[in-house]
Motif scaffolding. Structure first.
Motif, PDB file in Angstrom:
ATOM      1  N   ARG A  27       0.825  -1.204   0.000  1.00 24.31           N
ATOM      2  CA  ARG A  27       0.000   0.000   0.000  1.00 24.31           C
ATOM      3  C   ARG A  27       0.859   1.252   0.000  1.00 24.31           C
ATOM      4  NH1 ARG A  27      -3.579  -3.403   3.663  1.00 24.31           N
ATOM      5  NH2 ARG A  27      -5.252  -4.020   2.257  1.00 24.31           N
ATOM      6  N   ALA A  28       2.030   1.204   0.612  1.00 20.04           N
ATOM      7  CA  ALA A  28       2.926   2.356   0.570  1.00 20.04           C
ATOM      8  C   ALA A  28       3.375   2.617  -0.869  1.00 20.04           C
ATOM      9  CB  ALA A  28       4.129   2.127   1.479  1.00 20.04           C
ATOM     10  N   GLU A  29       3.722   1.547  -1.594  1.00 16.51           N
ATOM     11  CA  GLU A  29       4.089   1.706  -3.002  1.00 16.51           C
ATOM     12  C   GLU A  29       2.912   2.221  -3.815  1.00 16.51           C
ATOM     13  OE1 GLU A  29       5.794  -1.678  -4.904  1.00 16.51           O
ATOM     14  OE2 GLU A  29       7.197  -2.076  -3.273  1.00 16.51           O
ATOM     15  N   LEU A  30       1.720   1.720  -3.517  1.00 13.84           N
ATOM     16  CA  LEU A  30       0.529   2.139  -4.244  1.00 13.84           C
ATOM     17  C   LEU A  30       0.277   3.624  -4.040  1.00 13.84           C
ATOM     18  CD1 LEU A  30      -2.012   1.627  -5.918  1.00 13.84           C
ATOM     19  CD2 LEU A  30      -3.133   0.791  -3.844  1.00 13.84           C
ATOM     20  N   ARG A  31       0.469   4.099  -2.821  1.00  9.29           N
ATOM     21  CA  ARG A  31       0.285   5.524  -2.546  1.00  9.29           C
ATOM     22  C   ARG A  31       1.252   6.359  -3.399  1.00  9.29           C
ATOM     23  NH1 ARG A  31      -3.047   9.587  -0.499  1.00  9.29           N
ATOM     24  NH2 ARG A  31      -1.786  11.235   0.396  1.00  9.29           N
ATOM     25  N   ASP A  32       2.500   5.937  -3.473  1.00 10.19           N
ATOM     26  CA  ASP A  32       3.483   6.648  -4.279  1.00 10.19           C
ATOM     27  C   ASP A  32       3.105   6.633  -5.760  1.00 10.19           C
ATOM     28  OD1 ASP A  32       4.962   7.250  -2.043  1.00 10.19           O
ATOM     29  OD2 ASP A  32       6.349   5.568  -2.279  1.00 10.19           O
ATOM     30  N   VAL A  33       2.569   5.498  -6.230  1.00 17.29           N
ATOM     31  CA  VAL A  33       2.131   5.395  -7.615  1.00 17.29           C
ATOM     32  C   VAL A  33       1.022   6.396  -7.908  1.00 17.29           C
ATOM     33  CG1 VAL A  33       0.867   3.899  -9.235  1.00 17.29           C
ATOM     34  CG2 VAL A  33       2.855   3.010  -8.008  1.00 17.29           C
ATOM     35  N   MET A  34       0.038   6.510  -7.011  1.00 18.16           N
ATOM     36  CA  MET A  34      -1.069   7.429  -7.248  1.00 18.16           C
ATOM     37  C   MET A  34      -0.586   8.871  -7.248  1.00 18.16           C
ATOM     38  SD  MET A  34      -3.213   5.164  -7.802  1.00 18.16           S
ATOM     39  CE  MET A  34      -4.546   6.257  -8.245  1.00 18.16           C
ATOM     40  N   ILE A  35       0.388   9.195  -6.403  1.00 15.87           N
ATOM     41  CA  ILE A  35       0.971  10.541  -6.412  1.00 15.87           C
ATOM     42  C   ILE A  35       1.619  10.812  -7.765  1.00 15.87           C
ATOM     43  CG2 ILE A  35       2.793  11.981  -5.414  1.00 15.87           C
ATOM     44  CD1 ILE A  35       2.225  10.572  -2.730  1.00 15.87           C
ATOM     45  N   ARG A  36       2.348   9.824  -8.284  1.00 21.20           N
ATOM     46  CA  ARG A  36       3.006   9.997  -9.587  1.00 21.20           C
ATOM     47  C   ARG A  36       1.976  10.163 -10.698  1.00 21.20           C
ATOM     48  NH1 ARG A  36       4.912   6.188 -13.413  1.00 21.20           N
ATOM     49  NH2 ARG A  36       4.598   4.452 -11.952  1.00 21.20           N
ATOM     50  N   PHE A  37       0.900   9.358 -10.664  1.00 16.92           N
ATOM     51  CA  PHE A  37      -0.140   9.486 -11.679  1.00 16.92           C
ATOM     52  C   PHE A  37      -0.726  10.897 -11.679  1.00 16.92           C
ATOM     53  CE2 PHE A  37      -1.504   4.701 -11.771  1.00 16.92           C
ATOM     54  CZ  PHE A  37      -0.297   4.389 -12.376  1.00 16.92           C
ATOM     55  N   ALA A  38      -0.993  11.425 -10.489  1.00 11.86           N
ATOM     56  CA  ALA A  38      -1.580  12.767 -10.399  1.00 11.86           C
ATOM     57  C   ALA A  38      -0.609  13.813 -10.928  1.00 11.86           C
ATOM     58  CB  ALA A  38      -1.969  13.071  -8.957  1.00 11.86           C
ATOM     59  N   ALA A  39       0.662  13.686 -10.560  1.00 13.23           N
ATOM     60  CA  ALA A  39       1.654  14.654 -10.999  1.00 13.23           C
ATOM     61  C   ALA A  39       1.845  14.622 -12.515  1.00 13.23           C
ATOM     62  CB  ALA A  39       2.989  14.391 -10.304  1.00 13.23           C
ATOM     63  N   GLU A  40       1.608  13.461 -13.149  1.00 18.02           N
ATOM     64  CA  GLU A  40       1.760  13.336 -14.595  1.00 18.02           C
ATOM     65  C   GLU A  40       0.473  13.666 -15.343  1.00 18.02           C
ATOM     66  OE1 GLU A  40       3.584   9.692 -15.809  1.00 18.02           O
ATOM     67  OE2 GLU A  40       5.184   9.843 -14.311  1.00 18.02           O
ATOM     68  N   GLY A  41      -0.541  14.122 -14.616  1.00 14.37           N
ATOM     69  CA  GLY A  41      -1.775  14.557 -15.263  1.00 14.37           C
ATOM     70  C   GLY A  41      -2.638  13.444 -15.785  1.00 14.37           C
ATOM     71  N   VAL A  42      -2.578  12.265 -15.184  1.00 13.56           N
ATOM     72  CA  VAL A  42      -3.413  11.143 -15.615  1.00 13.56           C
ATOM     73  C   VAL A  42      -4.889  11.483 -15.398  1.00 13.56           C
ATOM     74  CG1 VAL A  42      -4.071   8.773 -15.013  1.00 13.56           C
ATOM     75  CG2 VAL A  42      -1.652   9.377 -15.296  1.00 13.56           C
ATOM     76  N   ASP A  43      -5.708  11.222 -16.414  1.00 10.48           N
ATOM     77  CA  ASP A  43      -7.147  11.466 -16.256  1.00 10.48           C
ATOM     78  C   ASP A  43      -7.991  10.215 -16.421  1.00 10.48           C
ATOM     79  OD1 ASP A  43      -6.857  11.252 -19.013  1.00 10.48           O
ATOM     80  OD2 ASP A  43      -7.076  13.401 -19.333  1.00 10.48           O
ATOM     81  N   LEU A  44      -7.356   9.034 -16.587  1.00 11.58           N
ATOM     82  CA  LEU A  44      -8.049   7.753 -16.534  1.00 11.58           C
ATOM     83  C   LEU A  44      -7.135   6.750 -15.854  1.00 11.58           C
ATOM     84  CD1 LEU A  44     -10.251   5.671 -17.198  1.00 11.58           C
ATOM     85  CD2 LEU A  44      -9.183   5.366 -19.455  1.00 11.58           C
TER      86      LEU A  44
END
Length: 348
Positions: free
Chosen positions: A72-89
């Motif tokens: 879950r710690a890795e997953l949290r970091d992944v979601m932060i990266r997705f948001a920073a890269e402007g993912v919209d799906l």
């Protein structure tokens, strides 16, 4: 992302991984760029049933950012990266537990503007996918075609938050206490025997009813657990049920899903919103009630027999025992359940 008991005391530590204001501002700026092509990401659970059978997660596609976190710690970091890269799906490749973890670990990452999500059902249970009309054999290519066509439905998760501790909520779609916890444990055993989805639900329900009918009057199935419950009185729909109780309950369910496996309808007619069912302990007329109850009957005698349905935007719970959210157990305590903001999901 599977196999670990959730501990609400750990959620403040997860929240501490959240992005700083610069990252949030970058994510909002990137997501709002006018005319920009859709940015798609996929988070896969390598331990989900279908991925294990296939020998690995789905193959990467051009233009899809892929990640397969193992904690879950890795997953949290992944979601932060997705948001920073402007993912919209965000495509969630897993079962109900993986969806719960993705939505929970997203936390405050997306601010008030969350992306669309899509479910590629590959878990042992896929109730959200079933509710959305996603077939069990949906492929990544079919999902991407549906996303490009703009086919979307909305669902609001349940946000479950400790009232006596700081930290963010856990987000899921099917909450249960009392006998539901034991029935879920039975379903996990059926998974090990090779039964999944609706078959597992049917076997677990049948065994739970049998334990209730033929167990002793003082046995744990019939005795229930102490439950303090207070429904929010705003916009409440009910059928003579009490808005506040503090006594033993055989079972409590809450969900924002509109369709459940095997087409069972414990909350009555299909409808959106946060719906609850409580059953008094010890349960009365269970043999004659279980059929009409699961078929969605709204006969008045069910209420008189101790089967109570209430729709409310929020409720407070004080639980002696554990509860289950999308297949995983959580400790008892003081909680608040709310209907969270709706999220868009890609559908066929």
């Amino acid at each position: 992302m599977n196999g670990t008991i959730y501990d609400f005391a750990g959620l403040p530590r997860l929240a501490a991984f959240g992005p700083d204001s610069r990252v949030r501002a970058d994510a909002r700026r990137l997501a709002a760029t006018a005319g920009a092509p859709a940015r798609i990401a996929m988070v896969s659970n390598p331990r989900s049933r279908r991925n294990k059978l296939a020998g690995g997660v789905p193959a990467a596609r051009p233009g899809v950012i892929a990640a397969a976190p193992r904690s879950r710690a890795e997953l949290r970091d992944v979601m932060i990266r997705f948001a920073a890269e402007g993912v919209d799906l965000v495509i969630v490749d897993g079962g109900d537990g993986t969806v719960r973890d993705v939505l929970t670990c997203s936390g405050d990452v997306w601010g008030a503007r969350w992306p669309r999500f899509a479910v590629l059902p590959s878990g042992k249970t896929n109730a959200l996918a079933l509710d959305l009309g996603v077939p069990a054999d949906w492929t990544l290519d079919q999902l991407l075609d549906a996303a490009r066509a703009g086919r979307t439905a909305t669902r609001s998760p349940i946000a479950v938050e400790r009232r006596d501790q700081p930290g963010g909520p856990v987000r899921g779609f099917l909450f249960g206490t009392g006998a539901f916890v034991a029935a879920t444990a039975l379903a996990q055993r059926t998974h090990r025997a090779g039964a999944f989805n609706g078959v597992a639900v049917g076997l677990a329900l049948s065994w739970a009813v049998a334990q209730t009918l033929f167990g002793s009057a003082t046995g744990s199935w019939r005795r229930g657990e102490r439950l303090g419950l207070r429904h929010d009185t705003r916009s409440v729909a009910m059928h003579g049920a009490e808005l506040a109780v503090d006594r033993n309950q055989y079972l409590m369910l809450a969900s924002t899903l509109e369709r459940l496996p095997l087409n069972i309808r414990p909350f009555g007619a299909a409808r959106p919103g946060l719906k609850t069912l409580t059953i008094d302990a010890p349960p009365r007329r269970i043999l004659s009630a279980v059929g009409p109850l699961l078929a969605g009957s709204e006969a008045a005698w069910l209420e008189r027999a101790g089967f109570h349905r209430v729709d409310a935007p929020a409720l407070d719970l004080d639980l002696e025992g554990a509860f289950t959210l999308d297949g995983e157990n959580f400790p008892g305590g003081a909680y608040r359940l709310t209907e969270a903001a709706p999220i868009g999901f890609v559908v066929p």
